[in-house]
Design an enzyme around this catalytic site. Structure first.
Site, mmCIF file in Angstrom:
data_model
loop_
_atom_site.group_PDB
_atom_site.id
_atom_site.type_symbol
_atom_site.label_atom_id
_atom_site.label_comp_id
_atom_site.label_asym_id
_atom_site.label_seq_id
_atom_site.Cartn_x
_atom_site.Cartn_y
_atom_site.Cartn_z
ATOM 1 N N GLY A 191 23.760 35.501 -33.684
ATOM 2 C CA GLY A 191 22.031 35.544 -34.350
ATOM 3 C C GLY A 191 21.307 36.802 -33.788
ATOM 4 O O GLY A 191 20.547 37.396 -34.480
ATOM 5 N N GLY A 192 21.968 37.386 -32.409
ATOM 6 C CA GLY A 192 21.253 38.291 -32.060
ATOM 7 C C GLY A 192 19.672 38.201 -31.845
ATOM 8 O O GLY A 192 19.146 37.327 -31.967
ATOM 9 N N VAL A 193 18.989 39.397 -31.692
ATOM 10 C CA VAL A 193 17.875 39.619 -31.541
ATOM 11 C C VAL A 193 17.028 38.932 -32.611
ATOM 12 O O VAL A 193 16.096 38.171 -32.720
ATOM 13 C CB VAL A 193 17.287 41.189 -31.607
ATOM 14 C CG1 VAL A 193 15.770 41.199 -31.568
ATOM 15 C CG2 VAL A 193 17.744 41.640 -30.157
ATOM 16 N N LYS B 185 8.307 35.028 -37.302
ATOM 17 C CA LYS B 185 8.171 34.533 -38.633
ATOM 18 C C LYS B 185 7.505 33.078 -38.678
ATOM 19 O O LYS B 185 6.522 32.521 -39.162
ATOM 20 C CB LYS B 185 8.905 34.612 -39.641
ATOM 21 C CG LYS B 185 8.738 35.818 -40.407
ATOM 22 C CD LYS B 185 9.201 37.274 -39.637
ATOM 23 C CE LYS B 185 8.175 38.123 -39.255
ATOM 24 N NZ LYS B 185 8.858 39.212 -38.405
ATOM 25 N N GLY C 14 0.132 48.847 -28.250
ATOM 26 C CA GLY C 14 0.925 49.021 -29.279
ATOM 27 C C GLY C 14 0.539 48.527 -30.861
ATOM 28 O O GLY C 14 0.541 47.267 -30.994
ATOM 29 N N GLU D 38 -3.982 51.279 -29.414
ATOM 30 C CA GLU D 38 -2.828 52.231 -30.374
ATOM 31 C C GLU D 38 -3.309 53.647 -29.949
ATOM 32 O O GLU D 38 -4.458 54.185 -30.021
ATOM 33 C CB GLU D 38 -3.014 52.095 -31.662
ATOM 34 C CG GLU D 38 -2.493 52.958 -32.686
ATOM 35 C CD GLU D 38 -0.804 53.354 -32.417
ATOM 36 O OE1 GLU D 38 -0.354 52.224 -31.959
ATOM 37 O OE2 GLU D 38 -0.440 54.212 -32.562
ATOM 38 N N GLY E 105 7.604 49.983 -29.024
ATOM 39 C CA GLY E 105 8.622 50.410 -29.684
ATOM 40 C C GLY E 105 10.068 49.806 -29.091
ATOM 41 O O GLY E 105 10.005 48.879 -28.113
ATOM 42 N N ASP F 227 20.411 48.429 -35.483
ATOM 43 C CA ASP F 227 19.486 49.183 -34.562
ATOM 44 C C ASP F 227 20.217 50.336 -33.815
ATOM 45 O O ASP F 227 19.334 51.461 -33.211
ATOM 46 C CB ASP F 227 18.789 48.075 -33.532
ATOM 47 C CG ASP F 227 17.812 47.517 -34.401
ATOM 48 O OD1 ASP F 227 17.809 47.315 -35.635
ATOM 49 O OD2 ASP F 227 16.964 46.703 -33.767
ATOM 50 N N HIS G 61 2.775 34.986 -65.830
ATOM 51 C CA HIS G 61 1.162 35.061 -65.514
ATOM 52 C C HIS G 61 0.838 33.549 -65.245
ATOM 53 O O HIS G 61 1.341 32.637 -65.849
ATOM 54 C CB HIS G 61 0.430 35.374 -66.969
ATOM 55 C CG HIS G 61 -1.190 35.209 -66.842
ATOM 56 N ND1 HIS G 61 -1.737 36.040 -66.159
ATOM 57 C CD2 HIS G 61 -2.127 34.405 -67.157
ATOM 58 C CE1 HIS G 61 -3.030 35.740 -66.110
ATOM 59 N NE2 HIS G 61 -3.267 34.566 -66.909
HETATM 60 C C1 LIG Z 1 9.503 40.612 -32.296
HETATM 61 C C2 LIG Z 1 10.448 41.071 -33.472
HETATM 62 C C3 LIG Z 1 10.161 40.892 -34.754
HETATM 63 C C4 LIG Z 1 11.215 41.607 -35.709
HETATM 64 N N1 LIG Z 1 10.926 41.131 -36.807
HETATM 65 C C5 LIG Z 1 11.568 41.675 -38.036
HETATM 66 C C6 LIG Z 1 11.474 41.513 -39.401
HETATM 67 O O1 LIG Z 1 10.616 40.444 -39.702
HETATM 68 N N2 LIG Z 1 12.294 41.778 -40.367
HETATM 69 C C7 LIG Z 1 13.422 42.803 -39.785
HETATM 70 O O2 LIG Z 1 14.072 42.963 -40.651
HETATM 71 N N3 LIG Z 1 13.476 43.180 -38.693
HETATM 72 C C8 LIG Z 1 12.908 42.630 -37.634
HETATM 73 N N4 LIG Z 1 12.902 42.686 -36.353
HETATM 74 C C9 LIG Z 1 14.113 43.741 -35.738
HETATM 75 C C10 LIG Z 1 15.415 43.134 -36.058
HETATM 76 O O3 LIG Z 1 15.484 42.008 -35.258
HETATM 77 C C11 LIG Z 1 16.546 44.050 -35.686
HETATM 78 O O4 LIG Z 1 16.380 45.237 -36.418
HETATM 79 C C12 LIG Z 1 17.891 43.448 -35.852
HETATM 80 O O5 LIG Z 1 17.931 42.277 -35.112
HETATM 81 C C13 LIG Z 1 18.741 44.437 -35.661
HETATM 82 O O6 LIG Z 1 20.248 43.731 -35.462
HETATM 83 P P1 LIG Z 1 21.462 44.467 -34.823
HETATM 84 O O7 LIG Z 1 22.547 43.422 -35.698
HETATM 85 O O8 LIG Z 1 21.565 45.868 -34.823
HETATM 86 O O9 LIG Z 1 21.491 43.827 -33.440
HETATM 87 P P2 LIG Z 1 20.505 42.866 -32.637
HETATM 88 O O10 LIG Z 1 19.922 41.915 -33.630
HETATM 89 O O11 LIG Z 1 19.864 43.513 -31.673
HETATM 90 O O12 LIG Z 1 21.889 42.024 -31.896
HETATM 91 C C14 LIG Z 1 22.579 42.791 -31.001
HETATM 92 C C15 LIG Z 1 23.507 41.639 -30.273
HETATM 93 O O13 LIG Z 1 24.177 42.255 -29.348
HETATM 94 C C16 LIG Z 1 24.435 41.764 -28.323
HETATM 95 N N5 LIG Z 1 25.043 42.596 -27.223
HETATM 96 C C17 LIG Z 1 24.601 43.957 -26.726
HETATM 97 N N6 LIG Z 1 25.403 44.490 -25.817
HETATM 98 C C18 LIG Z 1 26.601 43.569 -25.594
HETATM 99 C C19 LIG Z 1 27.548 43.633 -24.945
HETATM 100 N N7 LIG Z 1 28.122 44.754 -24.390
HETATM 101 N N8 LIG Z 1 28.674 42.464 -25.417
HETATM 102 C C20 LIG Z 1 28.285 41.471 -25.866
HETATM 103 N N9 LIG Z 1 27.064 41.550 -26.837
HETATM 104 C C21 LIG Z 1 26.162 42.580 -26.466
HETATM 105 C C22 LIG Z 1 23.019 41.445 -27.745
HETATM 106 O O14 LIG Z 1 22.714 40.512 -26.708
HETATM 107 C C23 LIG Z 1 22.441 40.875 -29.359
HETATM 108 O O15 LIG Z 1 22.782 39.553 -29.437
HETATM 109 C C24 LIG Z 1 12.346 42.309 -35.339
HETATM 110 C C25 LIG Z 1 12.468 42.492 -33.738
HETATM 111 C C26 LIG Z 1 11.589 42.034 -33.059
HETATM 112 C C27 LIG Z 1 11.916 42.419 -31.484
#
Ligand SMILES: Cc1cc2nc3c(=O)[nH]c(=O)nc-3n(C[C@H](O)[C@H](O)[C@H](O)COP(=O)(O)OP(=O)(O)OC[C@H]3O[C@@H](n4cnc5c(N)ncnc54)[C@H](O)[C@@H]3O)c2cc1C
Length: 472
Positions: free
Chosen positions: A40-42, A52, A181, A204, A272, A313, A445
């Site tokens: 799931g990640g971030v 959302k 920000g 800002e 950021g 990212d 429409h």
């Molecule tokens: C509040 C907020 C709202 C957002 N809203 C949106 C949105 O509406 N739409 C959108 O497109 N984007 C949105 N984003 C951005 C989006 O979350 C990121 O662009 C996206 O999650 C990036 O995906 P990723 O796969 O690059 O990495 P991430 O989702 O950052 O996942 C990286 C994962 O790698 C893991 N990790 C890191 N280092 C290691 C390691 N050494 N070993 C094992 N695991 C590790 C981390 O714990 C994490 O789980 C939002 C971000 C935030 C903070």
């Protein structure tokens, strides 16, 4: 213990899990590594999805408050914060649990632990209980994502100063909240807290909200934020934070600041994000970092180390989930030996405030900076029947057009639901559509999608609902 895998993916966000799933779909043996219990990640745990979910609540609250204009009056909404948190958490759990199931169904091995590279084709995973597993891989994909950037002036070890992760936990609804920000994360979370009842002030540093976004689009959301927030302070910098009483004493600097010291209950820092490129053991590979510490990749997302790819990212802007998952496709197809490149003509971006702001392709700001000749066709939402039936006439749709070829180069939208509408423009740009194509496609429409068609009509001076003869 040492085992082997064809594809090791480090990071289980929308980049990482999309890479792992596609790898498995293409017949590879895949291991996906992340510290969280599920993929799931971030995005799913502390980004897109929880934000959302909270923005949905904010919208419900706002619509209930504003329905009286259409003759329906509700009592002032009461917020049950525990239930709200529980509901949001359930959304996250369902989604991340679903991803775990999809991993299992595809035969992807999921390792919950922290990865350390041992070299260009091996990784050590330290599992939660401290045990380690070493894994040899033919190819690796780095997808370790990003984290909130906290400048030193805003670093204060205090539970009164939040980053986006903390704000999404909704620890409380403070009486007053300073959002540092005016980018998309600050505005989205600021809107949530404003709807829940906090007095929100946004600071800002630059002269406008959403830096970099076309000003005519920003105006639509800025007007709304001005009415829902306590204050929006532009060209203002926070230079110091200190705990005082039960809140935070904030020092502000800027040309329009009369009181430089102010008190807020809580402060949210949303200035950021920075890439998680300090991957342990990266120095044992030839992977290179750019000046801004992003991992350098080519058009297939291969790093300088041929066996290792990087996506999401970690490799640069725009830091968006859908960019990450599409890069995953390019990387994994390339690993599978397919001819592929990551070269999108249009990556959509959406700010999920209410109203929303969305754009894709070339923006007016970029075109002007490049000195590129463009023609802009705008359709104001006040002329849209659908917008009026939704009581949301504040908005604009605009097309950025190449005057020589009449091809659509970019699209900008501001208004309620703009985030859904932008997808049509992405398809049009990627398919090389001309403004005539948009004009000639019959749109249903009454819908807001008609504003895309009518903007195209504006280009020809023939919009049914706007009288604007074509110039020149
Ligand atoms: C509040 C907020 C709202 C957002 N809203 C949106 C949105 O509406 N739409 C959108 O497109 N984007 C949105 N984003 C951005 C989006 O979350 C990121 O662009 C996206 O999650 C990036 O995906 P990723 O796969 O690059 O990495 P991430 O989702 O950052 O996942 C990286 C994962 O790698 C893991 N990790 C890191 N280092 C290691 C390691 N050494 N070993 C094992 N695991 C590790 C981390 O714990 C994490 O789980 C939002 C971000 C935030 C903070």
């Amino acid at each position: 213990m040492t085992s082997s895998t064809q594809l090791a993916v480090i990071g289980g966000g929308p980049g990482g899990y999309a890479a792992a799933f596609l790898g498995a779909d293409l017949g590879m043996q895949v291991t996906l590594i992340d510290e969280a219990p599920n993929p799931g990640g971030v995005c799913l745990y502390r980004g897109c999805m929880p934000s959302k979910a909270l923005l949905h609540v904010a919208k419900v609250v706002t619509e209930a408050r504003e329905a009286s204009a259409c003759g329906v009056t509700f009592a002032e909404p009461t917020i049950d914060i525990d239930r709200l948190r529980f509901w949001k958490q359930q959304v996250v759990s369902r989604l991340t649990g679903g991803l775990r199931q999809l991993s299992t169904q595809r035969g992807v091995t999921y390792l919950q632990g922290r990865a350390e590279l041992l070299g260009p084709s091996s990784v050590r995973v330290t599992i939660l209980d401290g045990t380690t597993t070493d894994l040899e891989f033919a190819h690796g994909v780095l997808a370790t994502g990003s984290r909130p950037a906290i400048p030193s002036a805003l670093r204060l070890e205090s539970d009164r100063v939040w980053d986006s992760t903390r704000a999404l936990e909704v620890p409380e609804v403070p009486e007053s909240l300073l959002v540092v920000g005016g980018g998309y994360i600050g505005l989205e979370l600021g809107s949530v807290y404003a709807a829940l009842g906090s007095k929100v002030t946004v600071v800002e540093m630059t002269p406008g909200l959403l830096p970099g976004v076309d000003r005519d689009l920003v105006t639509v959301v800025a007007r709304r934020m001005e009415s829902t927030c306590e204050a929006i302070l532009l060209e203002t910098t926070v230079t110091n934070l200190a705990e005082e009483g039960t809140g935070v004493r904030v020092t502000l600097e800027g040309p329009s600041i009369s009181e430089s010291i102010r008190q807020f209950d809580r402060v949210l820092v949303a200035v950021g994000r920075i890439p998680n490129s300090e991957i342990p053991g990266l120095e044992r590979t030839r992977v290179r970092l750019s000046e801004f510490r992003f991992v350098e990749v080519d058009r297939q997302r291969r790093t300088a180390e041929p066996s290792i790819f990087a996506i999401g990212d970690l490799v640069g802007e725009p830091m968006l989930a859908h960019k990450a998952s599409h890069e995953a496709r390019a990387a994994v197809e390339s690993i599978a030996g397919r001819k592929t490149v990551f070269e999108p003509a249009a990556i959509p971006a959406v700010v999920f405030t209410d109203p929303e702001v969305a754009w894709c392709g070339l923006t007016e700001t970029e075109a002007r900076a490049q000195g590129r000749t463009i023609q802009v066709a705008r359709f104001p939402w006040a002329a849209s029947g659908r917008a009026l039936t939704l009581d949301r006439p504040q908005g604009v749709t605009k097309l950025i057009i190449d005057p020589d070829t009449e091809r659509l180069l970019g699209t900008g939208l501001a208004g309620s639901g703009a985030g859904e509408l932008i997808a049509e423009a992405v398809v049009a740009i990627e398919m090389g559509a001309t403004v005539s194509d948009l004009r000639l496609c019959i749109h249903p429409h009454p819908t807001m999608s008609e504003t895309v068609m009518e903007s195209a009509e504006v280009f020809f001076g023939q919009s049914t609902h706007v009288y604007r003869p074509k110039r020149g």
